[in-house]
Scaffold this motif. Structure first.
Motif, PDB file in Angstrom:
ATOM      1  N   GLY A 526       0.804  -1.212   0.000  1.00 51.60           N
ATOM      2  CA  GLY A 526       0.000   0.000   0.000  1.00 51.60           C
ATOM      3  C   GLY A 526       0.839   1.266   0.000  1.00 51.60           C
ATOM      4  O   GLY A 526       0.523   2.226  -0.713  1.00 51.60           O
ATOM      5  N   THR A 527       1.915   1.277   0.791  1.00 52.94           N
ATOM      6  CA  THR A 527       2.792   2.448   0.840  1.00 52.94           C
ATOM      7  C   THR A 527       3.492   2.664  -0.486  1.00 52.94           C
ATOM      8  O   THR A 527       3.603   3.799  -0.975  1.00 52.94           O
ATOM      9  CB  THR A 527       3.818   2.281   1.965  1.00 52.94           C
ATOM     10  N   TRP A 528       3.993   1.581  -1.079  1.00 54.57           N
ATOM     11  CA  TRP A 528       4.688   1.679  -2.374  1.00 54.57           C
ATOM     12  C   TRP A 528       3.752   2.232  -3.451  1.00 54.57           C
ATOM     13  O   TRP A 528       4.111   3.146  -4.196  1.00 54.57           O
ATOM     14  CB  TRP A 528       5.218   0.309  -2.773  1.00 54.57           C
ATOM     15  N   LEU A 529       2.549   1.666  -3.534  1.00 56.85           N
ATOM     16  CA  LEU A 529       1.620   2.098  -4.572  1.00 56.85           C
ATOM     17  C   LEU A 529       1.163   3.536  -4.342  1.00 56.85           C
ATOM     18  O   LEU A 529       1.110   4.332  -5.292  1.00 56.85           O
ATOM     19  CB  LEU A 529       0.410   1.163  -4.601  1.00 56.85           C
ATOM     20  N   GLY A 530       0.842   3.884  -3.114  1.00 55.74           N
ATOM     21  CA  GLY A 530       0.401   5.244  -2.840  1.00 55.74           C
ATOM     22  C   GLY A 530       1.455   6.284  -3.172  1.00 55.74           C
ATOM     23  O   GLY A 530       1.181   7.284  -3.827  1.00 55.74           O
ATOM     24  N   GLY A 531       2.706   6.031  -2.730  1.00 55.85           N
ATOM     25  CA  GLY A 531       3.779   6.963  -3.037  1.00 55.85           C
ATOM     26  C   GLY A 531       4.080   7.015  -4.521  1.00 55.85           C
ATOM     27  O   GLY A 531       4.329   8.098  -5.080  1.00 55.85           O
ATOM     28  N   GLY A 532       4.064   5.847  -5.172  1.00 59.71           N
ATOM     29  CA  GLY A 532       4.357   5.814  -6.597  1.00 59.71           C
ATOM     30  C   GLY A 532       3.313   6.532  -7.428  1.00 59.71           C
ATOM     31  O   GLY A 532       3.653   7.273  -8.367  1.00 59.71           O
ATOM     32  N   LEU A 533       2.041   6.353  -7.120  1.00 59.89           N
ATOM     33  CA  LEU A 533       0.999   7.034  -7.880  1.00 59.89           C
ATOM     34  C   LEU A 533       1.053   8.547  -7.665  1.00 59.89           C
ATOM     35  O   LEU A 533       0.819   9.317  -8.607  1.00 59.89           O
ATOM     36  CB  LEU A 533      -0.377   6.493  -7.467  1.00 59.89           C
ATOM     37  N   SER A 534       1.357   8.978  -6.455  1.00 58.32           N
ATOM     38  CA  SER A 534       1.500  10.421  -6.213  1.00 58.32           C
ATOM     39  C   SER A 534       2.653  10.993  -7.022  1.00 58.32           C
ATOM     40  O   SER A 534       2.544  12.080  -7.615  1.00 58.32           O
ATOM     41  CB  SER A 534       1.714  10.679  -4.723  1.00 58.32           C
ATOM     42  N   TRP A 535       3.772  10.245  -7.075  1.00 61.06           N
ATOM     43  CA  TRP A 535       4.927  10.706  -7.857  1.00 61.06           C
ATOM     44  C   TRP A 535       4.597  10.749  -9.338  1.00 61.06           C
ATOM     45  O   TRP A 535       4.966  11.703 -10.041  1.00 61.06           O
ATOM     46  CB  TRP A 535       6.108   9.774  -7.605  1.00 61.06           C
ATOM     47  N   LEU A 536       3.892   9.744  -9.845  1.00 60.82           N
ATOM     48  CA  LEU A 536       3.517   9.730 -11.252  1.00 60.82           C
ATOM     49  C   LEU A 536       2.592  10.895 -11.589  1.00 60.82           C
ATOM     50  O   LEU A 536       2.740  11.520 -12.655  1.00 60.82           O
ATOM     51  CB  LEU A 536       2.828   8.414 -11.603  1.00 60.82           C
ATOM     52  N   THR A 537       1.658  11.191 -10.703  1.00 64.61           N
ATOM     53  CA  THR A 537       0.739  12.301 -10.955  1.00 64.61           C
ATOM     54  C   THR A 537       1.493  13.603 -11.085  1.00 64.61           C
ATOM     55  O   THR A 537       1.253  14.393 -12.021  1.00 64.61           O
ATOM     56  CB  THR A 537      -0.293  12.396  -9.824  1.00 64.61           C
ATOM     57  N   ARG A 538       2.424  13.866 -10.166  1.00 64.60           N
ATOM     58  CA  ARG A 538       3.210  15.106 -10.236  1.00 64.60           C
ATOM     59  C   ARG A 538       4.101  15.124 -11.471  1.00 64.60           C
ATOM     60  O   ARG A 538       4.225  16.153 -12.151  1.00 64.60           O
ATOM     61  CB  ARG A 538       4.057  15.249  -8.968  1.00 64.60           C
ATOM     62  N   THR A 539       4.709  13.988 -11.778  1.00 69.91           N
ATOM     63  CA  THR A 539       5.621  13.934 -12.922  1.00 69.91           C
ATOM     64  C   THR A 539       4.893  14.187 -14.227  1.00 69.91           C
ATOM     65  O   THR A 539       5.346  14.975 -15.074  1.00 69.91           O
ATOM     66  CB  THR A 539       6.323  12.565 -12.966  1.00 69.91           C
ATOM     67  N   PHE A 540       3.749  13.539 -14.419  1.00 64.22           N
ATOM     68  CA  PHE A 540       2.985  13.740 -15.649  1.00 64.22           C
ATOM     69  C   PHE A 540       2.522  15.190 -15.770  1.00 64.22           C
ATOM     70  O   PHE A 540       2.543  15.766 -16.862  1.00 64.22           O
ATOM     71  CB  PHE A 540       1.786  12.797 -15.694  1.00 64.22           C
ATOM     72  N   ALA A 541       2.086  15.790 -14.657  1.00 65.57           N
ATOM     73  CA  ALA A 541       1.622  17.175 -14.708  1.00 65.57           C
ATOM     74  C   ALA A 541       2.745  18.131 -15.077  1.00 65.57           C
ATOM     75  O   ALA A 541       2.518  19.147 -15.760  1.00 65.57           O
ATOM     76  CB  ALA A 541       1.013  17.577 -13.361  1.00 65.57           C
ATOM     77  N   ILE A 542       3.981  17.820 -14.664  1.00 63.69           N
ATOM     78  CA  ILE A 542       5.119  18.702 -14.937  1.00 63.69           C
ATOM     79  C   ILE A 542       5.725  18.427 -16.308  1.00 63.69           C
ATOM     80  O   ILE A 542       6.077  19.346 -17.056  1.00 63.69           O
ATOM     81  CB  ILE A 542       6.191  18.534 -13.838  1.00 63.69           C
ATOM     82  N   VAL A 543       5.833  17.164 -16.693  1.00 64.45           N
ATOM     83  CA  VAL A 543       6.586  16.785 -17.888  1.00 64.45           C
ATOM     84  C   VAL A 543       5.747  16.843 -19.154  1.00 64.45           C
ATOM     85  O   VAL A 543       6.238  17.245 -20.215  1.00 64.45           O
ATOM     86  CB  VAL A 543       7.181  15.368 -17.704  1.00 64.45           C
ATOM     87  N   VAL A 544       4.481  16.437 -19.080  1.00 64.98           N
ATOM     88  CA  VAL A 544       3.683  16.264 -20.293  1.00 64.98           C
ATOM     89  C   VAL A 544       3.496  17.559 -21.088  1.00 64.98           C
ATOM     90  O   VAL A 544       3.761  17.580 -22.295  1.00 64.98           O
ATOM     91  CB  VAL A 544       2.331  15.612 -19.948  1.00 64.98           C
ATOM     92  N   PRO A 545       3.029  18.692 -20.494  1.00 63.62           N
ATOM     93  CA  PRO A 545       2.809  19.889 -21.326  1.00 63.62           C
ATOM     94  C   PRO A 545       4.066  20.398 -22.034  1.00 63.62           C
ATOM     95  O   PRO A 545       4.038  20.561 -23.261  1.00 63.62           O
ATOM     96  CB  PRO A 545       2.247  20.908 -20.323  1.00 63.62           C
ATOM     97  N   PRO A 546       5.189  20.653 -21.329  1.00 61.77           N
ATOM     98  CA  PRO A 546       6.369  21.119 -22.074  1.00 61.77           C
ATOM     99  C   PRO A 546       6.903  20.078 -23.047  1.00 61.77           C
ATOM    100  O   PRO A 546       7.397  20.425 -24.129  1.00 61.77           O
ATOM    101  CB  PRO A 546       7.393  21.432 -20.974  1.00 61.77           C
ATOM    102  N   GLY A 547       6.828  18.803 -22.688  1.00 60.44           N
ATOM    103  CA  GLY A 547       7.270  17.766 -23.610  1.00 60.44           C
ATOM    104  C   GLY A 547       6.463  17.762 -24.889  1.00 60.44           C
ATOM    105  O   GLY A 547       7.006  17.580 -25.988  1.00 60.44           O
TER     106      GLY A 547
END
Length: 821
Positions: A526-547
């Motif tokens: 549960g900890t791994w998945l929760g932290g990983g999904l939060s990181w993915l959400t932030r990463t996609f929000a930051i990387v996708v538009p400029p990319g």
């Protein structure tokens, strides 16, 4: 126990449940098993039940005037999205509604308004007027209570079926619809902020993107695919052409004659009857003439074969366009024009080539490749327009998002992720598709010389030409493939433990209680998945538009190079040098592997679904979200069709005199159940549907919080926030018209976990205490607990004893201690 104390359990399946009757059997097995000792339920019987289905009409106590606007002026609503750049029908209905006082309860509830609109759009078909449900009848051992378990099956109204080919074709469906979903989300934001001219311009940009994706980009690619069977017809030997033409046109003559007879019998107008009869008979007679000419002629046979091939792809293309237009707005006219242009191009080019060719194969293949080059140039220009519009939309969306609330910003993030994700996935999948086609076709064209009309300067064989085209485009898109691979790898890394749980689920409990190490693994997962999904959400929000913006600029440079390099010039040479290092054979090799892989998936069929096809659950999740919001042109919105079937089943149970209704739902079924109950409750129509029967709701693996409230917060404001803590969180069961709401999850569920428990809470494994009570968090009419480690499926396995006990408690009618006054 009297018959008046009978209880109805309604089972609503979720993602990845494709077969009718599967989930209701799992629930019956879980209740009969229920842990160690004697079964809690006995005397099981299974019956088929026929439920008459009536359309669930829109409106109620909380409906806004837009409901009447969307249902009364149907012609206006039908024009939505049919013209490029137009907003959704829902947006038009909301904007056309009369202005009402702010005190109106439904004014700002977009969720209720969307339900009203989709229900108003529905025209229930005759084949859906009767629903075949499954009923499992049991007896509760403790009090001899009769319990009937009914299934609410909705997958047939929402998505595709089983198998490897279905999964592959579902990808294309997803890419075409995600752009429309992004445009719909922007419409919701504009409604919520009462947007002005800038917001309307952003809406138009997203609407254009949706149309360019599902219209020109898809239809030009369809036209290119039509050239494949035309080219294949060129490989038919001259000895077989005569028999093939005679057989095909003989069948055509028979079919046209039969259709003429049917038209004469069924047409009511005398004039139309004669017109159809004479037209069809003339076409049948023409086919008969072709049959005679094919059997007797010699000199005209090559021309007839060429013409028959062009006619065949014209008919096939028209049929495919009509099928596509049933589910997609604004593509019928453009599709028929492109198919016609392709066929005309073949005929014109074939006439010009005829004096210069020596064989039938050379004639038809050269014409097909020439037309393919023009279509390739068209799709390059279409994508150039697309990336320009996408770049403008991304920049404008980021700028407008500065001064809106958090819900609107989250919705804009969702729209950006949807439109960029669909673009990237569609580009990569299209390239891989053509690498497969190029590999298969090229193997038959090794000895065929080809002189290009636009791309390249001549090749020893058509196979080399096709490989060179794939290398050129694949080389440029190597950075895209690399970026996609990195993001996909990161996502896979986060989801890998959960995906392994899908294939080989953990058994958390045995006869002695928690298994050794199960609690620690549950918490780590549960900890791994929760932290990983939060990181993915932030990463996609930051990387996708400029990319996406940088990728669009590079693509425009690539298109400039393709069209301008042959004319020379310093700029063209500089662009060529910049992009030349990206040349590679990645997609050529991918085509060779995927050609065999696709055949393997087709051969595996259902075995693919039963094994690694379980990993398709992530794709099913996105497809279900897409279908839930979709407003197709055939007036068959999946949500409205499901609601009508659901409400009809509840009314059927009302008429059968049950004492209580317990709804047990999984995954997307939890969203459907909660949304429908809330809609009927707020509109004060729930008593009309179920009478005075109390309803309790059980949800497992629910995406209401983690997916819908997170990605579509403007439609799910009623979900509230978990910031205040479990004791005061929303929503309560009373908010949706239920007397109690129980939610269960597994720690590795990547679709949905807790509804009310704040993030960072420990993931325990719920046990049943000595007094028969489940260890759970309880507050008011809400109960929540974790079943242990696991992913999104296997919720009703043998170790879900706590879930079985909670369902049994609700069947008995025992209130939770926290719910007692």
């Amino acid at each position: 126990m009297s018959t008046a104390d009978r209880v109805a359990v309604v089972v609503v399946h979720g993602i990845a449940d494709q077969r009718a009757g599967q989930t209701v059997r799992e629930i019956a097995r879980l209740l009969c098993h229920g842990g160690e000792g004697e079964p809690r339920y006995v005397q099981g019987e299974m019956h088929d039940v026929l439920v008459p289905v009536a359309k669930l009409e829109p409106g109620g106590a909380a409906s806004s005037p837009a409901t009447q606007a969307s249902t009364g002026d149907r012609r206006k609503a039908d024009t939505s999205r049919r013209r490029p750049g137009t907003p959704s029908g829902f947006y038009q209905a909301q904007k056309s509604a009369p202005v009402v006082a702010p005190a109106h309860t439904g004014t700002h509830d977009l969720a209720l308004a969307l339900n009203d609109y989709l229900l108003g759009r529905l025209e229930l078909s005759e084949r859906e007027a009767l629903y075949e449900s499954t009923r499992v009848s049991l007896r509760r051992r403790a009090d001899d209570r009769a319990v009937d378990i009914f299934e609410l099956y909705w997958a047939d109204l929402s998505r595709l079926g089983e198998g490897g080919w279905r999964a592959l074709s579902a990808l294309y469906q997803l890419f075409f619809h995600l752009g429309t979903l992004a445009a719909d989300v922007v419409d919701h934001v504009s409604l919520s902020v009462s947007g002005g001219a800038a917001w309307r311009f952003l809406q138009r940009m997203h609407a254009w993107l949706a149309w360019l994706m599902k219209g020109p980009a898809a239809l030009v690619q369809l036209s290119m695919l039509l050239l494949v069977p035309f080219g294949a017809a060129a490989l038919v030997s001259p000895e077989q052409q005569r028999q093939l033409l005679a057989a095909l046109f003989a069948v055509g003559a028979v079919v046209l004659t039969a259709v003429a007879a049917l038209a004469w019998l069924r047409e009511t107008s005398a004039a139309a009857r004669w017109v159809k009869l004479l037209g069809l008979l003339a076409a049948g007679l023409a086919c008969a003439v072709v049959v005679v000419a094919a059997l007797r002629g010699e000199t005209e046979l090559p021309v007839m074969h060429f013409g028959a091939g062009a006619l065949a792809i014209a008919v096939l293309g028209a049929w495919l366009v009509e099928r596509y237009a049933r589910v997609t707005h604004g593509v019928r006219v453009l599709g028929h024009l492109l198919v016609a242009a392709t066929v005309i191009g073949l005929c014109v080019d074939g006439r010009a080539l005829l004096p210069h060719v020596t064989t039938q194969a050379e004639w038809m293949l050269t014409a097909a490749l020439n037309v393919a080059e023009w279509l390739l140039a068209a799709i390059l220009l279409i994508w150039a327009i697309y990336v320009v519009v996408q770049t403008v939309a991304l920049i404008l969306g980021l700028w407008l998002g500065r001064n809106v609330d958090r819900a609107a910003r989250q919705s804009l993030d969702t729209s950006r992720l949807a439109v960029v994700g669909s673009t990237a996935f569609f580009a990569v999948l299209s390239l891989v598709l053509w690498s497969v086609v190029g590999y298969v076709a090229g193997s038959q064209l090794n000895d065929f010389n080809y002189l290009p009309v636009m791309f390249g300067r001549g090749y020893r064989s058509a196979q080399i030409f096709l490989d060179d085209r794939i290398k050129t485009f694949g080389g440029f898109f190597t950075p895209l493939v690399l970026a996609f691979t990195m993001l996909a790898s990161a996502t896979l890394l986060v989801l890998a433990p959960s995906l392994l749980e899908e294939i080989s689920p953990t058994t958390n409990l045995d006869s002695r209680g928690r298994r050794h190490g199960a609690a620690a693994w549950c918490e780590r997962l549960g900890t791994w998945l929760g932290g990983g999904l939060s990181w993915l959400t932030r990463t996609f929000a930051i990387v996708v538009p400029p990319g996406a913006i940088v990728g669009g600029v590079l693509y425009l440079a690539f298109v400039y190079r393709q069209f301008a390099f042959s004319t020379g010039g310093d700029l063209a040479k500089w662009v060529d040098g910049l992009l030349d290092d990206l040349q590679g054979e990645t997609l050529v090799a991918a085509g060779k592997w995927l050609a065999g892989g696709a055949l393997t998936l087709a051969a595996l069929g259902s075995r693919f679904t039963q094994t690694f096809g379980r990993l398709r659950v992530a794709l099913d999740a996105v497809l279900d979200v897409d279908s839930y919001f979709r407003d197709p042109p055939n007036r068959q919105p999946p949500r409205a069709r499901i609601y009508s079937r659901y409400a009809s089943l509840l009314a059927y149970l009302r008429d059968r005199g049950y004492a209580r209704i317990v709804i047990v739902s999984h995954s997307q079924g939890t969203v459907i159940s909660a949304d429908l109950l809330r809609y009927l409750h707020v509109q004060r129509r729930l008593p009309e549907i179920v009478g005075g029967i109390p309803i309790t709701l059980v949800t497992v693996g629910s995406p209401l919080r983690d997916l819908y409230a997170e990605r579509f917060p403007l439609l799910y404001r009623w979900m509230g926030s978990t910031a205040a803590g479990f004791a005061t969180d929303r929503p309560s069961a009373s908010d949706i018209g239920a007397v109690e709401w129980v939610n269960a999850c597994r720690s590795g569920d990547y679709v949905g976990r807790f509804l009310w428990t704040p993030r960072g809470h420990a993931y325990g494994i719920a046990l049943v205490g000595p007094d028969g009570t489940v260890e759970a968090d309880r507050a008011g009419d809400r109960t929540e607990f974790c079943l242990g480690a696991g992913a999104h499926t296997h919720y009703f396995s043998n170790d879900a004893v706590a879930l079985a006990v909670e369902i049994d408690r609700l069947i008995e009618g025992q209130r939770s201690k926290a719910a007692e006054p």
